[in-house]
Design a protein around this motif. Structure first.
Motif, PDB file in Angstrom:
ATOM      1  N   LEU A  85     -31.223 -19.288 -10.834  1.00 33.76           N
ATOM      2  CA  LEU A  85     -32.156 -18.198 -11.145  1.00 33.76           C
ATOM      3  C   LEU A  85     -31.394 -16.949 -11.590  1.00 33.76           C
ATOM      4  N   ARG A  86     -30.270 -16.648 -10.943  1.00 36.98           N
ATOM      5  CA  ARG A  86     -29.454 -15.488 -11.354  1.00 36.98           C
ATOM      6  C   ARG A  86     -28.957 -15.656 -12.783  1.00 36.98           C
ATOM      7  N   CYS A  87     -28.501 -16.852 -13.117  1.00 32.88           N
ATOM      8  CA  CYS A  87     -28.001 -17.104 -14.476  1.00 32.88           C
ATOM      9  C   CYS A  87     -29.117 -16.973 -15.505  1.00 32.88           C
ATOM     10  N   LEU A  88     -30.259 -17.562 -15.226  1.00 38.61           N
ATOM     11  CA  LEU A  88     -31.380 -17.480 -16.167  1.00 38.61           C
ATOM     12  C   LEU A  88     -31.828 -16.036 -16.351  1.00 38.61           C
ATOM     13  N   SER A  89     -31.793 -15.254 -15.290  1.00 43.04           N
ATOM     14  CA  SER A  89     -32.143 -13.842 -15.391  1.00 43.04           C
ATOM     15  C   SER A  89     -31.132 -13.094 -16.254  1.00 43.04           C
ATOM     16  N   ALA A  90     -29.848 -13.318 -16.017  1.00 46.47           N
ATOM     17  CA  ALA A  90     -28.807 -12.641 -16.798  1.00 46.47           C
ATOM     18  C   ALA A  90     -28.888 -13.015 -18.274  1.00 46.47           C
ATOM     19  N   LEU A  91     -29.343 -14.230 -18.558  1.00 42.23           N
ATOM     20  CA  LEU A  91     -29.472 -14.695 -19.932  1.00 42.23           C
ATOM     21  C   LEU A  91     -30.845 -14.369 -20.537  1.00 42.23           C
ATOM     22  N   GLN A 113     -35.425 -16.421  -0.796  1.00 43.93           N
ATOM     23  CA  GLN A 113     -36.617 -15.989  -1.517  1.00 43.93           C
ATOM     24  C   GLN A 113     -36.627 -14.473  -1.691  1.00 43.93           C
ATOM     25  N   LEU A 114     -36.212 -13.749  -0.650  1.00 47.10           N
ATOM     26  CA  LEU A 114     -36.156 -12.287  -0.745  1.00 47.10           C
ATOM     27  C   LEU A 114     -35.147 -11.849  -1.795  1.00 47.10           C
ATOM     28  N   GLU A 115     -34.023 -12.551  -1.870  1.00 48.32           N
ATOM     29  CA  GLU A 115     -33.013 -12.227  -2.880  1.00 48.32           C
ATOM     30  C   GLU A 115     -33.499 -12.576  -4.285  1.00 48.32           C
ATOM     31  N   ALA A 116     -34.247 -13.658  -4.401  1.00 50.43           N
ATOM     32  CA  ALA A 116     -34.730 -14.104  -5.708  1.00 50.43           C
ATOM     33  C   ALA A 116     -35.960 -13.329  -6.184  1.00 50.43           C
ATOM     34  N   ALA A 117     -36.659 -12.671  -5.289  1.00 48.04           N
ATOM     35  CA  ALA A 117     -37.929 -12.029  -5.633  1.00 48.04           C
ATOM     36  C   ALA A 117     -37.822 -11.065  -6.829  1.00 48.04           C
ATOM     37  N   PRO A 118     -36.834 -10.163  -6.902  1.00 49.55           N
ATOM     38  CA  PRO A 118     -36.769  -9.298  -8.090  1.00 49.55           C
ATOM     39  C   PRO A 118     -36.539 -10.072  -9.392  1.00 49.55           C
ATOM     40  N   LEU A 119     -35.777 -11.145  -9.337  1.00 50.56           N
ATOM     41  CA  LEU A 119     -35.532 -11.962 -10.530  1.00 50.56           C
ATOM     42  C   LEU A 119     -36.831 -12.623 -10.987  1.00 50.56           C
ATOM     43  N   VAL A 120     -37.556 -13.176 -10.026  1.00 51.47           N
ATOM     44  CA  VAL A 120     -38.799 -13.870 -10.343  1.00 51.47           C
ATOM     45  C   VAL A 120     -39.858 -12.871 -10.804  1.00 51.47           C
ATOM     46  N   ALA A 121     -39.896 -11.695 -10.183  1.00 53.92           N
ATOM     47  CA  ALA A 121     -40.861 -10.672 -10.608  1.00 53.92           C
ATOM     48  C   ALA A 121     -40.618 -10.284 -12.065  1.00 53.92           C
ATOM     49  N   ALA A 122     -39.355 -10.137 -12.448  1.00 55.59           N
ATOM     50  CA  ALA A 122     -39.033  -9.805 -13.841  1.00 55.59           C
ATOM     51  C   ALA A 122     -39.504 -10.908 -14.778  1.00 55.59           C
ATOM     52  N   ALA A 123     -39.286 -12.162 -14.377  1.00 52.13           N
ATOM     53  CA  ALA A 123     -39.721 -13.281 -15.223  1.00 52.13           C
ATOM     54  C   ALA A 123     -41.237 -13.298 -15.363  1.00 52.13           C
ATOM     55  N   ARG A 124     -41.931 -13.090 -14.254  1.00 44.41           N
ATOM     56  CA  ARG A 124     -43.402 -13.085 -14.293  1.00 44.41           C
ATOM     57  C   ARG A 124     -43.907 -11.943 -15.172  1.00 44.41           C
ATOM     58  N   LEU A 139     -42.935  -9.333  -1.761  1.00 44.53           N
ATOM     59  CA  LEU A 139     -41.747  -9.663  -0.963  1.00 44.53           C
ATOM     60  C   LEU A 139     -40.646  -8.610  -1.096  1.00 44.53           C
ATOM     61  N   ILE A 140     -40.733  -7.791  -2.123  1.00 39.32           N
ATOM     62  CA  ILE A 140     -39.705  -6.781  -2.369  1.00 39.32           C
ATOM     63  C   ILE A 140     -40.084  -5.523  -1.591  1.00 39.32           C
ATOM     64  N   PRO A 141     -39.211  -5.033  -0.725  1.00 37.56           N
ATOM     65  CA  PRO A 141     -39.558  -3.829   0.052  1.00 37.56           C
ATOM     66  C   PRO A 141     -39.965  -2.672  -0.866  1.00 37.56           C
ATOM     67  N   SER A 142     -41.040  -2.005  -0.510  1.00 32.09           N
ATOM     68  CA  SER A 142     -41.583  -0.947  -1.367  1.00 32.09           C
ATOM     69  C   SER A 142     -40.701   0.292  -1.408  1.00 32.09           C
TER      70      SER A 142
END
Length: 187
Positions: A85-91, A113-124, A139-142
């Motif tokens: 997920l980190r690689c796909l986000s960077a690319l 999941q907490l670590e991935a949440a910002p990456l997934v939010a960007a993709a969504r 999931l991302i602290p406000s």
């Protein structure tokens, strides 16, 4: 420090302990903004010591395609899934990231999941999957930059501009100490 570590690397005859030395050299070259030199250290370590290159080294050097190829050949669980997920986000492979996150989400631990949440939010967000973005943004602290930012994006999408302004202010407040720390590190 770099000169000392390079001398130690060149005088090293056995691979014993060379992984830590290689990691130190990669770290130093990377901090000095010399990614080509860091990559050269990795290649020399592979040739002379048959040292296995760590995926984290490839990520730190921005070798996202190389790391992604390894992650895609690995089982899609845990740290391998998060690395993919980190690689796909960077690319900026947002559609792939959204699909990959669906496939691995429930195989990841809660901290992953907490670590991935910002990456997934960007993709969504990029895929305009608003409901799915809202679920993961929760999931991302406000009180973090990312939490405030993604909530501002969602509020703007719903045309709730005053709420969006509030989230932007919270994101800015969270970012201010981070910027100060970065600025003090560089000077």
């Amino acid at each position: 420090a770099l000169l000392f570590r390079e001398a130690e690397f060149h005088s090293c005859r056995a691979p014993l302990g060379s992984a830590r030395l290689v990691e130190a050299l990669v770290y130093l070259h990377n901090n000095l903004k010399q990614p080509e030199a860091a990559l050269g250290v990795l290649q020399a370590a592979q040739e002379h010591y048959a040292l296995q290159v760590k995926l984290s080294w490839l990520e730190k050097l921005g070798r996202w395609h190389d790391a992604l190829q390894v992650y895609e050949r690995s089982p899609p669980r845990g740290e391998f899934a998060l690395g993919r997920l980190r690689c796909l986000s960077a690319l900026s492979e947002w559609s792939q990231l959204a699909r990959a996150s669906e496939a691995v989400w429930y195989h990841m631990s809660h901290p992953q999941q907490l670590e991935a949440a910002p990456l997934v939010a960007a993709a969504r967000w990029h895929c305009q999957q608003w409901e799915a973005m809202e679920l993961v943004a929760r999931l991302i602290p406000s009180d973090t930059y990312e939490g405030g930012f993604y909530r501002a994006v969602l509020a703007t999408h719903r045309r709730r501009y005053e709420a969006a302004r509030g989230w932007v202010d919270r994101a800015r407040s969270a970012l201010h100490p981070e910027l100060r720390a970065i600025a003090s590190d560089t000077y």
